[in-house]
Scaffold this active site. Structure first.
Site, short mmCIF file in Angstrom:
data_model
loop_
_atom_site.label_atom_id
_atom_site.label_comp_id
_atom_site.label_asym_id
_atom_site.label_seq_id
_atom_site.Cartn_x
_atom_site.Cartn_y
_atom_site.Cartn_z
N GLU A 235 0.88 -1.16 0.00
CA GLU A 235 0.00 0.00 0.00
C GLU A 235 0.92 1.21 0.00
O GLU A 235 1.62 1.47 0.97
CB GLU A 235 -0.92 -0.02 1.22
CG GLU A 235 -2.05 1.00 1.14
CD GLU A 235 -1.72 2.31 1.82
OE1 GLU A 235 -1.27 3.24 1.09
OE2 GLU A 235 -1.88 2.41 3.03
N CYS A 269 -2.81 8.58 3.68
CA CYS A 269 -2.74 8.17 2.28
C CYS A 269 -4.05 8.41 1.54
O CYS A 269 -4.04 8.69 0.34
CB CYS A 269 -2.36 6.68 2.20
SG CYS A 269 -0.73 6.31 2.86
#
Length: 467
Positions: A235, A269
């Site tokens: 990720e 994020c």
């Protein structure tokens, strides 16, 4: 990867005042080898531990997280600067994730029958061994939880290489696992620099690796894992589009955009980084955002009334300032903020950038701080095209009073997650992960528990039908 020398101590620095609060010695190669061996040995028995017993240990972790919540919350705020109320929410989320896999893991891992014309067949989900988990600092407990809860429930053991600026958080989580009753070696923390990662991945006892971090770090880890034919999940951040259609509730959208962007001081994020608004409501939206930015209380993260905390470190705030300055040099306009705040600590003004052109750094890069990149578009199709004009593909949002219209737009955005009338969020039962340069693999939800298991086919053929 973090640039620590072999002998440089790992330092915990309070970003509110830049004071060093703790130091830890980097582990030697011999110490690390011993921990890998312990994890491998523990796996041989942990894999055979009944799933109900594993689930009970996860429940104990959830309980301890809640009991020791004030300690964990204070430590997360001390080490990386987030608001205490955000740290509190993070700890509760972690407890909920452990409870989720304790409640559902045995069901997820049950044999799955398959239809076959002769005899019978089923899938058996079996753990693969020692996992290396490499995690960032922005959610020091949640990042650990997101990988550990599912994969420990599946019967794997885990070694954590956490970010070097949250060493106390890293150690405290290992302490909690041990206090909960996890066997020695099932979960261990490693105090090592990023330069040691390739050596770990090359070790035959480590079977797979999961990383949340930067795109360069992900590329390096994926290359090393591929070299040794080991599975990885990544990720790698995002540059999420926050699309506001012309029929949206402007007040609701502006409030969500501001709260989403200042969450964790913009160091998330999936926070809304590229705000894309149809021109019919763009001016009204922008004025509301400016007003809300101006009203934010900036300061002590332990104060419950504070809205915007410091960034995680001196380097973090300096990097964001450089990105904003570069954007201006390349033609962008600062509509609000744009500067470091003149006070002790790693504080940055909430900022709005506009007039960002394709091919410039701000158009292509993720800015990991309280900075909006604002775009006005003529119509829905232009909004979709702009949302997709990035190498990232993690999350995104669409705001509209017409749910079906919003869903139709969401289907056309090339990203791992899209939330309607809400910033990209987090819940134990919802999968988290992206596509394109944001990485691959999923955490949370049923999907996570299958990432690092051997999905073994077992086919039973009756004697009379045997070859």
């Amino acid at each position: 990867m973090e640039a620590l020398s072999k002998t440089s101590p790992i330092k915990s620095v309070n970003p509110f005042n830049n004071e060093i609060v703790a130091t830890f010695e980097v582990m030697t190669d011999e110490q690390v080898d011993s921990k890998i061996g312990l994890a491998d040995t523990a796996f041989q028995s942990w894999r055979k531990t009944p799933k109900a017993e594993r689930a009970q240990l996860l429940r104990r972790v959830a309980h301890l997280l809640r009991v020791r919540g004030p300690q964990l919350e204070a430590l997360a705020t001390l080490e990386m600067g987030k608001l205490l109320k955000e740290s509190r929410a993070e700890v509760e989320l972690c407890a909920a994730i452990f409870d989720y896999y304790a409640d559902n893991g045995e069901k997820f891992l049950a044999d799955q029958p398959l239809d076959t014309p002769l005899g019978s067949a089923f899938l058996s989900y079996e753990p693969i061994g020692v996992l290396l988990s490499i995690q960032p600092w922005n959610f020091p407990f949640y990042q650990i939880t997101r990988s550990a809860a599912s994969h420990l429930m599946a019967g794997n053991t885990m070694l954590l290489k956490h970010a070097s600026n949250v060493p106390q958080c890293a150690q405290l989580m290992e302490d909690i696992f041990l206090e909960a009753g996890f066997p020695l070696g099932v979960y261990q923390n490693l105090f090592i620099p990023g330069s040691k990662i390739d050596r770990l991945i090359a070790d035959k006892r480590i079977k797979a690796v999961t990383l949340t971090g930067s795109e360069p770090a992900g590329s390096s880890v994926a290359a090393a894992a591929g070299k040794y034919i080991k599975k990885s999940t990544l990720e790698l951040g995002g540059s999420d589009a926050f699309v506001v259609l012309d029929d949206a509730d402007v007040e609701q959208a502006a409030e969500a955009a501001v709260r989403g962007r200042i969450w964790n001081a913009g160091q998330v994020c999936v926070s809304p980084k590229r705000v894309i608004v149809e021109e019919g409501i763009a001016d009204a939206f922008l004025e509301k955002v400016k007003t809300k930015f101006a009203a934010l209380k900036i300061g002590d993260p332990t104060d419950e009334l504070t809205d915007l905390a410091p960034l995680s470190s001196e380097k973090a705030v300096e990097d964001v300032i450089k990105q904003v300055q570069q954007a201006v040099e390349q033609g962008a306009t600062v509509l609000a903020g744009g500067h470091r705040i003149d006070r002790p600590g790693a504080f940055m003004e909430p900022t709005i950038l506009a007039d960002i052109q394709p091919g410039t750094a701000a158009y292509e890069e993720e800015i990991f701080g309280p900075v909006f990149m604002f775009y006005r578009v003529k119509n829905e199709q232009e909004a979709i095209a702009l949302a997709n004009a990035t190498d990232f593909g993690l999350g995104g949002s669409v705001f509209s009073s017409d749910d079906q219209r919003a869903v139709n737009v969401a289907r056309q955005i090339d990203t791992g997650m899209v939330y309607i009338n809400h910033v990209t969020g987090i819940a134990p039962e919802l999968p988290f992960g992206g596509t394109k340069h944001s990485g691959y693999g999923r955490e949370q939800s049923p999907a996570a528990i299958y990432e690092f298991v051997n999905t073994k086919l077992i086919r039973v053929t009756t004697a009379e039908n045997a070859y």
